[in-house]
Design a protein around this motif. Structure first.
Motif, PDB file in Angstrom:
ATOM      1  N   ALA A   2       2.222   7.441   2.295  1.00  0.00           N
ATOM      2  CA  ALA A   2       2.350   6.253   3.152  1.00  0.00           C
ATOM      3  C   ALA A   2       1.206   6.263   4.156  1.00  0.00           C
ATOM      4  O   ALA A   2       0.720   7.323   4.546  1.00  0.00           O
ATOM      5  N   MET A   3       0.813   5.066   4.566  1.00  0.00           N
ATOM      6  CA  MET A   3      -0.262   4.965   5.535  1.00  0.00           C
ATOM      7  C   MET A   3       0.234   5.379   6.921  1.00  0.00           C
ATOM      8  O   MET A   3       1.260   4.885   7.382  1.00  0.00           O
ATOM      9  N   PRO A   4      -0.488   6.292   7.593  1.00  0.00           N
ATOM     10  CA  PRO A   4      -0.076   6.675   8.949  1.00  0.00           C
ATOM     11  C   PRO A   4      -0.515   5.629   9.959  1.00  0.00           C
ATOM     12  O   PRO A   4      -1.428   4.839   9.708  1.00  0.00           O
ATOM     13  N   GLU A   5       0.151   5.623  11.086  1.00  0.00           N
ATOM     14  CA  GLU A   5      -0.273   4.769  12.191  1.00  0.00           C
ATOM     15  C   GLU A   5      -1.503   5.394  12.838  1.00  0.00           C
ATOM     16  O   GLU A   5      -1.539   6.591  13.099  1.00  0.00           O
ATOM     17  N   THR A  49       0.829  -1.209   0.000  1.00  0.00           N
ATOM     18  CA  THR A  49       0.000   0.000   0.000  1.00  0.00           C
ATOM     19  C   THR A  49       0.858   1.251   0.000  1.00  0.00           C
ATOM     20  O   THR A  49       0.587   2.215  -0.727  1.00  0.00           O
ATOM     21  N   ASN A  50       1.908   1.246   0.808  1.00  0.00           N
ATOM     22  CA  ASN A  50       2.801   2.400   0.865  1.00  0.00           C
ATOM     23  C   ASN A  50       3.498   2.634  -0.473  1.00  0.00           C
ATOM     24  O   ASN A  50       3.714   3.786  -0.881  1.00  0.00           O
ATOM     25  N   VAL A  59      -4.068  12.233   5.029  1.00  0.00           N
ATOM     26  CA  VAL A  59      -2.674  12.157   5.467  1.00  0.00           C
ATOM     27  C   VAL A  59      -1.906  11.138   4.625  1.00  0.00           C
ATOM     28  O   VAL A  59      -0.749  11.369   4.239  1.00  0.00           O
ATOM     29  N   ALA A  60      -2.550  10.005   4.326  1.00  0.00           N
ATOM     30  CA  ALA A  60      -1.897   8.977   3.515  1.00  0.00           C
ATOM     31  C   ALA A  60      -1.557   9.507   2.129  1.00  0.00           C
ATOM     32  O   ALA A  60      -0.467   9.262   1.601  1.00  0.00           O
ATOM     33  N   GLY A  97       3.991   6.177  -5.149  1.00  0.00           N
ATOM     34  CA  GLY A  97       3.942   6.451  -6.579  1.00  0.00           C
ATOM     35  C   GLY A  97       2.891   7.476  -6.926  1.00  0.00           C
ATOM     36  O   GLY A  97       3.101   8.340  -7.784  1.00  0.00           O
ATOM     37  N   LEU A  98       1.765   7.405  -6.255  1.00  0.00           N
ATOM     38  CA  LEU A  98       0.688   8.368  -6.497  1.00  0.00           C
ATOM     39  C   LEU A  98       1.116   9.769  -6.099  1.00  0.00           C
ATOM     40  O   LEU A  98       0.866  10.746  -6.820  1.00  0.00           O
ATOM     41  N   ARG A  99       1.783   9.880  -4.963  1.00  0.00           N
ATOM     42  CA  ARG A  99       2.246  11.192  -4.497  1.00  0.00           C
ATOM     43  C   ARG A  99       3.338  11.738  -5.411  1.00  0.00           C
ATOM     44  O   ARG A  99       3.385  12.935  -5.696  1.00  0.00           O
TER      45      ARG A  99
END
Length: 223
Positions: free
Chosen positions: A195-198, A14-15, A189-190, A20-22
């Motif tokens: 990246a996925m945040p905690e 996922t990250n 935020v992601a 890549g999207l960002r």
């Protein structure tokens, strides 16, 4: 964007997709590529877990039959199946659904079932929530799939119950803050970080759990 390895962990994959999207500044082409790669990986992960997919489909087939003639009814169940089937990779090393996962999915589909608007529906949702958590800990079947399914089941049921049946504007606003806002915030935020945040996990105070009890009690005693 480099293809994501099929063997990569769910979070790492996922990250990689988000990074890549960002990097492409969320351009329309990047968004379409992101969705395509995500759908492809979801399909691969589902086919690697045929038993879990079969269990998921059987459960939703029963719910689909029970939801006939209701609103939101079958559309709700179909959406639930699609979301769950596309996230089977979060089961990680497991190849089947746990009993706790089934209870969580059942809770998330309560709005589509007979008796959803009944006075005890909130209490039933609270009971299922407590039961699936205790069962997962007792059987050692916790997983990212169960964690995220629990989050979305809470958001789906309590937002539906509150916006449909709660007369207090204050309680409705509190429900949006408790369940809808965190989902939107984590998504934003992601996308921003790539990246996925905690997710925060409060230990002593759980405002959403308290709000569940308040809404369930108000719904139970309301004339």
């Amino acid at each position: 964007m480099e293809p994501v390895s099929e063997m990569a962990g769910s979070r790492a994959a996922t990250n990689a997709l988000l990074a890549g999207l960002r990097a492409d500044n969320l351009s329309p082409a990047a968004v379409m590529r992101f969705l395509g790669l995500a759908a492809h990986r979801s399909l691969l992960q589902a086919t690697r877990r045929p038993r879990a997919l079969a269990e998921l489909t059987a459960l939703h087939a029963v719910l689909y039959a029970l939801a006939a003639g209701r609103r939101p009814g079958r559309r709700w169940v179909a959406a639930s199946w699609g979301l769950a089937a596309s996230h089977l990779g979060l089961l990680e090393h497991r190849t089947r659904l746990a009993h706790a996962d089934i209870l969580t999915l059942l809770r998330g589909n309560l709005p589509a079932l007979p008796g959803a608007s009944g006075r005890v529906s909130g209490a039933v949702a609270v009971g299922l929530d407590l039961a699936d958590g205790r069962l997962a800990r007792h059987q050692g079947t916790t997983s990212p799939f169960g964690d995220y399914a629990d989050t979305f089941a809470d958001a789906a049921f309590w937002m539906w119950l509150t916006l449909r049946h709660e007369p207090s504007r204050t309680v409705r606003v509190a429900a949006i803050a408790a369940w809808a806002l965190p989902v939107v915030t984590v998504t934003a935020v992601a996308l921003r970080r790539g990246a996925m945040p905690e997710r925060p996990r409060p230990v002593l105070l759980r405002p959403a759990a308290v709000l569940q009890a308040v809404i369930a009690l108000r719904h139970l005693v309301r004339r």
